[in-house]
Design a protein around this motif. Sequence first.
Motif, PDB file in Angstrom:
ATOM      1  N   ALA A  34       0.838  -1.209   0.000  1.00 38.76           N
ATOM      2  CA  ALA A  34       0.000   0.000   0.000  1.00 38.76           C
ATOM      3  C   ALA A  34       0.867   1.250   0.000  1.00 38.76           C
ATOM      4  CB  ALA A  34      -0.928  -0.019   1.211  1.00 38.76           C
ATOM      5  N   LEU A  35       1.943   1.235   0.783  1.00 40.37           N
ATOM      6  CA  LEU A  35       2.847   2.375   0.797  1.00 40.37           C
ATOM      7  C   LEU A  35       3.502   2.556  -0.567  1.00 40.37           C
ATOM      8  CD1 LEU A  35       4.406   4.632   2.204  1.00 40.37           C
ATOM      9  CD2 LEU A  35       6.012   2.912   3.068  1.00 40.37           C
ATOM     10  N   GLY A  36       3.843   1.443  -1.223  1.00 36.82           N
ATOM     11  CA  GLY A  36       4.422   1.529  -2.555  1.00 36.82           C
ATOM     12  C   GLY A  36       3.475   2.166  -3.560  1.00 36.82           C
ATOM     13  N   GLU A  37       2.207   1.832  -3.473  1.00 33.36           N
ATOM     14  CA  GLU A  37       1.228   2.454  -4.364  1.00 33.36           C
ATOM     15  C   GLU A  37       1.109   3.946  -4.073  1.00 33.36           C
ATOM     16  OE1 GLU A  37      -3.441   1.838  -5.755  1.00 33.36           O
ATOM     17  OE2 GLU A  37      -2.483   0.448  -4.337  1.00 33.36           O
ATOM     18  N   PHE A  38       1.173   4.313  -2.802  1.00 33.49           N
ATOM     19  CA  PHE A  38       1.137   5.722  -2.423  1.00 33.49           C
ATOM     20  C   PHE A  38       2.353   6.468  -2.993  1.00 33.49           C
ATOM     21  CE2 PHE A  38       2.347   9.004   0.732  1.00 33.49           C
ATOM     22  CZ  PHE A  38       1.239   9.827   0.629  1.00 33.49           C
ATOM     23  N   LEU A  39       3.510   5.853  -2.948  1.00 32.48           N
ATOM     24  CA  LEU A  39       4.721   6.471  -3.485  1.00 32.48           C
ATOM     25  C   LEU A  39       4.579   6.730  -4.982  1.00 32.48           C
ATOM     26  CD1 LEU A  39       7.558   4.430  -1.702  1.00 32.48           C
ATOM     27  CD2 LEU A  39       6.899   6.772  -1.243  1.00 32.48           C
ATOM     28  N   ARG A  40       4.104   5.724  -5.713  1.00 32.98           N
ATOM     29  CA  ARG A  40       3.976   5.878  -7.170  1.00 32.98           C
ATOM     30  C   ARG A  40       2.981   6.984  -7.524  1.00 32.98           C
ATOM     31  NH1 ARG A  40       4.210   0.224  -6.543  1.00 32.98           N
ATOM     32  NH2 ARG A  40       6.082  -0.667  -7.517  1.00 32.98           N
ATOM     33  N   ASP A  41       1.833   6.974  -6.875  1.00 34.60           N
ATOM     34  CA  ASP A  41       0.801   7.950  -7.207  1.00 34.60           C
ATOM     35  C   ASP A  41       1.262   9.371  -6.898  1.00 34.60           C
ATOM     36  OD1 ASP A  41      -2.265   8.492  -7.714  1.00 34.60           O
ATOM     37  OD2 ASP A  41      -1.720   9.561  -5.868  1.00 34.60           O
ATOM     38  N   ARG A  42       1.870   9.572  -5.740  1.00 30.45           N
ATOM     39  CA  ARG A  42       2.255  10.920  -5.353  1.00 30.45           C
ATOM     40  C   ARG A  42       3.414  11.443  -6.201  1.00 30.45           C
ATOM     41  NH1 ARG A  42      -2.152  10.599  -3.498  1.00 30.45           N
ATOM     42  NH2 ARG A  42      -2.775  11.168  -1.369  1.00 30.45           N
ATOM     43  N   TYR A  43       4.342  10.585  -6.558  1.00 26.58           N
ATOM     44  CA  TYR A  43       5.463  11.043  -7.386  1.00 26.58           C
ATOM     45  C   TYR A  43       4.972  11.451  -8.773  1.00 26.58           C
ATOM     46  CZ  TYR A  43       9.981  11.258  -9.749  1.00 26.58           C
ATOM     47  OH  TYR A  43      11.071  11.693 -10.468  1.00 26.58           O
ATOM     48  N   LEU A  44       4.109  10.644  -9.377  1.00 30.94           N
ATOM     49  CA  LEU A  44       3.624  10.945 -10.724  1.00 30.94           C
ATOM     50  C   LEU A  44       2.789  12.224 -10.756  1.00 30.94           C
ATOM     51  CD1 LEU A  44       2.660   7.353 -11.928  1.00 30.94           C
ATOM     52  CD2 LEU A  44       4.711   8.674 -12.493  1.00 30.94           C
ATOM     53  N   SER A  45       2.087  12.522  -9.653  1.00 30.59           N
ATOM     54  CA  SER A  45       1.293  13.754  -9.607  1.00 30.59           C
ATOM     55  C   SER A  45       2.133  14.963  -9.232  1.00 30.59           C
ATOM     56  CB  SER A  45       0.153  13.601  -8.599  1.00 30.59           C
ATOM     57  OG  SER A  45       0.655  13.438  -7.281  1.00 30.59           O
ATOM     58  N   LEU A  46       3.263  14.743  -8.540  1.00 31.28           N
ATOM     59  CA  LEU A  46       4.085  15.843  -8.056  1.00 31.28           C
ATOM     60  C   LEU A  46       5.157  16.257  -9.065  1.00 31.28           C
ATOM     61  CD1 LEU A  46       4.708  17.699  -5.635  1.00 31.28           C
ATOM     62  CD2 LEU A  46       6.227  15.925  -4.770  1.00 31.28           C
ATOM     63  N   VAL A  47       5.826  15.294  -9.683  1.00 29.96           N
ATOM     64  CA  VAL A  47       6.920  15.563 -10.621  1.00 29.96           C
ATOM     65  C   VAL A  47       6.402  15.329 -12.041  1.00 29.96           C
ATOM     66  CG1 VAL A  47       9.293  15.018 -11.272  1.00 29.96           C
ATOM     67  CG2 VAL A  47       8.585  14.823  -8.872  1.00 29.96           C
ATOM     68  N   HIS A  48       6.188  16.422 -12.743  1.00 26.54           N
ATOM     69  CA  HIS A  48       5.675  16.326 -14.113  1.00 26.54           C
ATOM     70  C   HIS A  48       6.754  15.751 -15.040  1.00 26.54           C
ATOM     71  CE1 HIS A  48       4.007  17.645 -18.018  1.00 26.54           C
ATOM     72  NE2 HIS A  48       2.829  17.591 -17.376  1.00 26.54           N
ATOM     73  N   GLU A  49       6.301  15.149 -16.145  1.00 24.81           N
ATOM     74  CA  GLU A  49       7.240  14.549 -17.087  1.00 24.81           C
ATOM     75  C   GLU A  49       8.204  15.591 -17.657  1.00 24.81           C
ATOM     76  OE1 GLU A  49       7.230  11.809 -21.154  1.00 24.81           O
ATOM     77  OE2 GLU A  49       5.345  12.390 -20.167  1.00 24.81           O
ATOM     78  N   ARG A  50       7.689  16.776 -18.007  1.00 22.33           N
ATOM     79  CA  ARG A  50       8.553  17.831 -18.521  1.00 22.33           C
ATOM     80  C   ARG A  50       9.600  18.252 -17.487  1.00 22.33           C
ATOM     81  NH1 ARG A  50       5.196  22.779 -20.353  1.00 22.33           N
ATOM     82  NH2 ARG A  50       7.345  23.542 -20.580  1.00 22.33           N
ATOM     83  N   MET A  51       9.177  18.263 -16.235  1.00 20.81           N
ATOM     84  CA  MET A  51      10.100  18.625 -15.169  1.00 20.81           C
ATOM     85  C   MET A  51      11.213  17.590 -15.047  1.00 20.81           C
ATOM     86  SD  MET A  51       9.234  19.244 -11.134  1.00 20.81           S
ATOM     87  CE  MET A  51       7.982  20.493 -11.521  1.00 20.81           C
ATOM     88  N   GLU A  52      10.859  16.321 -15.098  1.00 19.79           N
ATOM     89  CA  GLU A  52      11.874  15.273 -14.965  1.00 19.79           C
ATOM     90  C   GLU A  52      12.830  15.270 -16.151  1.00 19.79           C
ATOM     91  OE1 GLU A  52      11.804  10.477 -14.792  1.00 19.79           O
ATOM     92  OE2 GLU A  52      10.675  11.513 -13.227  1.00 19.79           O
ATOM     93  N   VAL A  53      12.312  15.530 -17.342  1.00 18.22           N
ATOM     94  CA  VAL A  53      13.182  15.605 -18.519  1.00 18.22           C
ATOM     95  C   VAL A  53      14.147  16.781 -18.388  1.00 18.22           C
ATOM     96  CG1 VAL A  53      13.235  16.018 -21.007  1.00 18.22           C
ATOM     97  CG2 VAL A  53      11.549  14.435 -20.041  1.00 18.22           C
ATOM     98  N   ALA A  54      13.649  17.904 -17.885  1.00 17.32           N
ATOM     99  CA  ALA A  54      14.518  19.070 -17.702  1.00 17.32           C
ATOM    100  C   ALA A  54      15.584  18.812 -16.639  1.00 17.32           C
ATOM    101  CB  ALA A  54      13.678  20.290 -17.327  1.00 17.32           C
TER     102      ALA A  54
END
Length: 483
Positions: free
Chosen positions: A349-369
């Motif tokens: 459950a914690l792992g699912e929380f990590l995935r969801d929050r990271y994907l909503s917090l760090v945008h793809e454009r931000m990670e590429v930059a």
Amino acid sequence: MEVVMAAEPPQQKAVGLARRLVRLLRRKRSTAGSAAYSVAGDEFDESMDSSINSVTKLKLSGNVAALDVLFRNAAEKKGAPAPPALDDAAAAHAFVASLFAGVSAVKAAYAQLQLAQHPYDAEAIQAADAALVAELSKLSEQKRRYARDPVGAANDAAAGPAVLAAHADEQRHLLRTYEITKRKLETELQARDAEAERARAALADELRAARALEERVHPGRTLAALDDLHLSGLNATHFLTALRHTVKSVRSFAKSMVDKMRRAGWDPAAAAASVHPGVPLRHPGDEKFAFESFVALKMFTNFHRRDLGFCSMQERNSYDRRRFFEEFAELKTAPAAAFLDARNSRWGALGEFLRDRYLSLVHERMEVAFFGRPDQRSTLTAGAAFPETAWFAEFAEMARRVWLLHCLFFAFDDGASIFQARAGTRFSEMYMDTVSDVDVDDGGTSLAPAGDRVVGFTVVPGFKVGWTVMQCRVYLSQPARQP
């Protein structure tokens, strides 16, 4: 008239002496079973007979050395083997071997002297010093003998088993030196270990003192106060401790995000304006509050729900307060490798929380930059593992603290609640705390008192645990309009 006896000639005395010596030798040979006589029985050995003839030729002034030469010649005539002659190479080798044995003995004695000095032992120092002087004296004597007679000194060193004994002495002294060195190193190692243990103890005392001081100045600032926490003793102070710990992690991750934006060539002020449009920032550097707000509000989404808004966590709705507290206590001490292992179903459950929050917090454009490629998002989307980067490790630690706070939130029997201030709300000292104490703008103009200003945005949400209110942190904007 007295009759004067003529004195016995010296030659007859010598003959009589020789005959007595021959009789003694005959008895000795007869006792030992040797053939001192010939087959006829009464005839002497020819070599002995010739010795007698030689003895009769001695003068009265003959000495013991002459007799020694006499019997040595007799033995050579019988065919007795002469001692083997030593060649120069063997003698030199033997002398050098004895010299090295002496030097190794000096080294061993000196090593013993050093060992006796640390720690200081007066009796051991005196004994080692005496042994060192004795070995040096032996070397000095060997030097003097060699200076007087090099060949004789070498031959003496090579006599009998002296060469093997010298080699054995050298190895024995070397072994003793190594043993002494080993003991010295062990002593130094023990001293270093003791010093390190004292340093660790002093550091632990300083840490305890620092934590105690931190607790007095800022109660509940560190999680050390939660080490021995029990469900029966849970109170609002414990929740405040965990909250401050979580807010500190949120602030650290937001700062990392701003730093990476600057390195990537982004304008943090422009990015902050897109986070909270319509809220002007009063001072340079205030964009950090906008990003803290962005990170906190993303991480605390659906915090008031037991399942955090995930359909896959519906079973958490049936958890009682003890179950949440046990999960808090277990996760608080769990290493990062445990809950970052995708194969560990315990923290699924914690792992699912990590995935969801990271994907909503760090945008793809931000990670590429930031990193050039969205590899971390791709890894999380696949769901097979977690990224092994320092950036994601920092995010995961922040998410873990939010999860811990969520577990503690539902461990209270009398309930808890979370709130935030809407933009434009008048500032309230009871429920709000401003993130900036500066009351002038960039031009030096005094701003209105906090009570006359309104909320621009909430930086960190507030909580109410029982009767205790933990203020939300807000960023104040322009003064409120007068009615």
